[in-house]
Write a protein that holds these residues in place. Structure first.
Motif, PDB file in Angstrom:
ATOM      1  N   PHE A   2       0.792  -1.174   0.044  1.00  0.00           N
ATOM      2  CA  PHE A   2       0.038   0.029   0.031  1.00  0.00           C
ATOM      3  C   PHE A   2       0.907   1.338   0.174  1.00  0.00           C
ATOM      4  O   PHE A   2       1.884   1.320   0.786  1.00  0.00           O
ATOM      5  CB  PHE A   2      -0.610   0.038   1.133  1.00  0.00           C
ATOM      6  N   ASN A   3       0.629   2.111  -0.799  1.00  0.00           N
ATOM      7  CA  ASN A   3       1.350   3.429  -1.131  1.00  0.00           C
ATOM      8  C   ASN A   3       0.943   4.617  -0.025  1.00  0.00           C
ATOM      9  O   ASN A   3       1.839   5.505  -0.033  1.00  0.00           O
ATOM     10  CB  ASN A   3       1.382   3.901  -2.590  1.00  0.00           C
ATOM     11  N   GLU A   4      -0.168   4.459   0.582  1.00  0.00           N
ATOM     12  CA  GLU A   4      -0.257   5.732   1.692  1.00  0.00           C
ATOM     13  C   GLU A   4      -1.283   4.960   2.670  1.00  0.00           C
ATOM     14  O   GLU A   4      -2.121   4.153   2.530  1.00  0.00           O
ATOM     15  CB  GLU A   4      -1.246   6.621   0.711  1.00  0.00           C
ATOM     16  N   PHE A   5      -0.935   5.485   3.853  1.00  0.00           N
ATOM     17  CA  PHE A   5      -1.871   5.080   4.986  1.00  0.00           C
ATOM     18  C   PHE A   5      -2.372   6.366   5.775  1.00  0.00           C
ATOM     19  O   PHE A   5      -1.696   7.548   5.748  1.00  0.00           O
ATOM     20  CB  PHE A   5      -0.923   4.226   6.138  1.00  0.00           C
ATOM     21  N   GLU A   6      -3.672   6.213   6.330  1.00  0.00           N
ATOM     22  CA  GLU A   6      -3.839   7.365   7.208  1.00  0.00           C
ATOM     23  C   GLU A   6      -4.813   6.921   8.294  1.00  0.00           C
ATOM     24  O   GLU A   6      -5.667   6.140   8.045  1.00  0.00           O
ATOM     25  CB  GLU A   6      -5.000   8.431   6.054  1.00  0.00           C
ATOM     26  N   ILE A  13      -7.262   4.150   7.102  1.00  0.00           N
ATOM     27  CA  ILE A  13      -7.706   4.142   5.600  1.00  0.00           C
ATOM     28  C   ILE A  13      -6.308   4.080   4.690  1.00  0.00           C
ATOM     29  O   ILE A  13      -5.102   4.636   5.069  1.00  0.00           O
ATOM     30  CB  ILE A  13      -8.307   5.563   5.319  1.00  0.00           C
ATOM     31  N   SER A  14      -6.471   3.060   3.770  1.00  0.00           N
ATOM     32  CA  SER A  14      -4.978   2.724   3.048  1.00  0.00           C
ATOM     33  C   SER A  14      -5.563   2.944   1.479  1.00  0.00           C
ATOM     34  O   SER A  14      -6.535   2.765   1.334  1.00  0.00           O
ATOM     35  CB  SER A  14      -4.491   1.586   3.422  1.00  0.00           C
ATOM     36  N   LYS A  20      -9.229   2.450  -2.495  1.00  0.00           N
ATOM     37  CA  LYS A  20      -9.278   3.012  -1.000  1.00  0.00           C
ATOM     38  C   LYS A  20      -9.730   1.870  -0.169  1.00  0.00           C
ATOM     39  O   LYS A  20     -11.011   1.483  -0.368  1.00  0.00           O
ATOM     40  CB  LYS A  20     -10.267   4.331  -0.939  1.00  0.00           C
ATOM     41  N   VAL A  21      -9.336   1.480   0.921  1.00  0.00           N
ATOM     42  CA  VAL A  21      -9.475   0.450   1.698  1.00  0.00           C
ATOM     43  C   VAL A  21      -9.567   1.133   3.171  1.00  0.00           C
ATOM     44  O   VAL A  21      -8.762   1.705   3.881  1.00  0.00           O
ATOM     45  CB  VAL A  21      -8.283  -0.737   1.947  1.00  0.00           C
ATOM     46  N   LYS A  22     -10.738   1.338   3.751  1.00  0.00           N
ATOM     47  CA  LYS A  22     -11.065   1.788   4.934  1.00  0.00           C
ATOM     48  C   LYS A  22     -11.573   0.648   5.795  1.00  0.00           C
ATOM     49  O   LYS A  22     -12.532   0.062   5.707  1.00  0.00           O
ATOM     50  CB  LYS A  22     -12.423   2.613   4.892  1.00  0.00           C
ATOM     51  N   PHE A  29     -14.382  -1.224   4.061  1.00  0.00           N
ATOM     52  CA  PHE A  29     -15.219  -0.585   2.921  1.00  0.00           C
ATOM     53  C   PHE A  29     -14.154  -0.402   1.794  1.00  0.00           C
ATOM     54  O   PHE A  29     -13.141   0.306   2.020  1.00  0.00           O
ATOM     55  CB  PHE A  29     -15.876   0.906   3.480  1.00  0.00           C
ATOM     56  N   ILE A  30     -14.385  -0.942   0.690  1.00  0.00           N
ATOM     57  CA  ILE A  30     -13.375  -0.761  -0.396  1.00  0.00           C
ATOM     58  C   ILE A  30     -14.124   0.042  -1.385  1.00  0.00           C
ATOM     59  O   ILE A  30     -15.274  -0.295  -2.151  1.00  0.00           O
ATOM     60  CB  ILE A  30     -13.031  -2.070  -0.998  1.00  0.00           C
ATOM     61  N   SER A  31     -13.254   0.951  -1.970  1.00  0.00           N
ATOM     62  CA  SER A  31     -13.882   1.689  -3.251  1.00  0.00           C
ATOM     63  C   SER A  31     -12.856   2.488  -3.944  1.00  0.00           C
ATOM     64  O   SER A  31     -11.425   2.523  -3.623  1.00  0.00           O
ATOM     65  CB  SER A  31     -14.823   3.019  -2.553  1.00  0.00           C
ATOM     66  N   GLN A  32     -13.374   2.949  -5.194  1.00  0.00           N
ATOM     67  CA  GLN A  32     -12.498   3.927  -6.175  1.00  0.00           C
ATOM     68  C   GLN A  32     -12.857   5.222  -6.212  1.00  0.00           C
ATOM     69  O   GLN A  32     -12.814   5.525  -7.545  1.00  0.00           O
ATOM     70  CB  GLN A  32     -12.125   2.887  -7.226  1.00  0.00           C
ATOM     71  N   LYS A  33     -13.383   5.760  -5.462  1.00  0.00           N
ATOM     72  CA  LYS A  33     -14.067   7.046  -5.635  1.00  0.00           C
ATOM     73  C   LYS A  33     -12.927   8.173  -6.262  1.00  0.00           C
ATOM     74  O   LYS A  33     -13.416   8.765  -7.457  1.00  0.00           O
ATOM     75  CB  LYS A  33     -14.561   7.668  -4.447  1.00  0.00           C
ATOM     76  N   LYS A  34     -11.906   8.294  -5.666  1.00  0.00           N
ATOM     77  CA  LYS A  34     -11.047   9.194  -6.319  1.00  0.00           C
ATOM     78  C   LYS A  34     -10.714   8.593  -7.742  1.00  0.00           C
ATOM     79  O   LYS A  34     -10.564   9.513  -8.598  1.00  0.00           O
ATOM     80  CB  LYS A  34      -9.773   9.148  -5.485  1.00  0.00           C
TER      81      LYS A  34
END
Length: 226
Positions: A2-6, A13-14, A20-22, A29-34
């Motif tokens: 994963f290239n980013e964590f929050e 959130i990664s 996006k994996v929350k 929750f897995i999504s590709q909104k961005k």
């Protein structure tokens, strides 16, 4: 990987390759909104009129139809982006699979069909896959197949989706390799592919320490095929 964590108050959130994996305590929750927004902006569809249903894409698209030909390179770009979206959007799999058949010689109706999918994406940006922890979650499959809707080869389409608990776990929509002579045969071929996938998924779940002790139910909507 994963290239980013929050870390937020609502969980971890990664991000990985536009996904996006929350993660919270017992749900993901897995999504590709961005990624969806980026596609819409790239093809100047970010201000388009949104659609909340994809019924319009379910149409008969011949390889050579009315309208001018479209540059294949231009056509492949949005279709390729939409294919990547099927990772978290099983609801667009059939439509994307349909327009993908015309990547080499697209014409205006194919281009309009691809734009309809983009308009649907605009209206459903918040959709994704929501998984809830359940140690007793059972694998359930749904199988379907149209009959001869391909206008060029008269082949049918196999569609299936598997749920693990309340969320889609595995899905596909692809043209069958043989020409079915009846709706019963098309549904039977689709069911056979679905059962092969069920066997494979049961083996995978066993390796993941989530064995399916009970029989896996496959729902088929054709009585003759059953």
């Amino acid at each position: 990987m994963f290239n980013e964590f929050e870390m937020t108050d609502n969980g971890l959130i990664s991000y990985f390759l536009g996904i996006k994996v929350k993660q919270q305590q017992e749900e993901i929750f897995i999504s590709q909104k961005k990624y969806m927004k980026d596609i819409l902006e790239k093809f100047k569809m970010n201000e388009c009129n949104p659609m909340n249903a994809l019924v319009a894409i379910i149409m008969k698209l011949p390889r050579e139809g009315d309208g001018c030909f479209v540059d294949s390179t231009l056509f492949k770009s949005p279709v390729g982006g939409l294919r990547y979206l099927t990772i978290t959007r099983p609801d667009i799999t059939y439509g994307v699979g349909l327009v993908s058949r015309y990547m080499e010689t697209p014409n205006e109706p194919h281009w309009l069909a691809a734009k309809r999918i983009l308009r649907y994406i605009k209206g459903t940006l918040n959709l994704g896959l929501f998984y809830i922890y359940d140690e007793n979650a059972q694998l359930v499959g749904y199988s379907d197949g149209d009959w001869g809707d391909d206008q060029d080869e008269r082949k049918s389409t196999t569609c299936y989706v598997f749920y693990l608990g309340s969320t889609a776990f595995s899905w596909t929509s692809k043209k069958q390799g043989v020409i079915a002579l009846s709706s019963c045969e098309a549904a039977y071929v689709a069911a056979a592919s679905t059962i092969c996938e069920a066997i494979w998924l049961r083996n995978i779940l066993k390796e993941l320490d989530h064995p399916q002790e009970d029989l896996t139910i496959i729902f088929v909507d054709n009585k003759s095929a059953i």
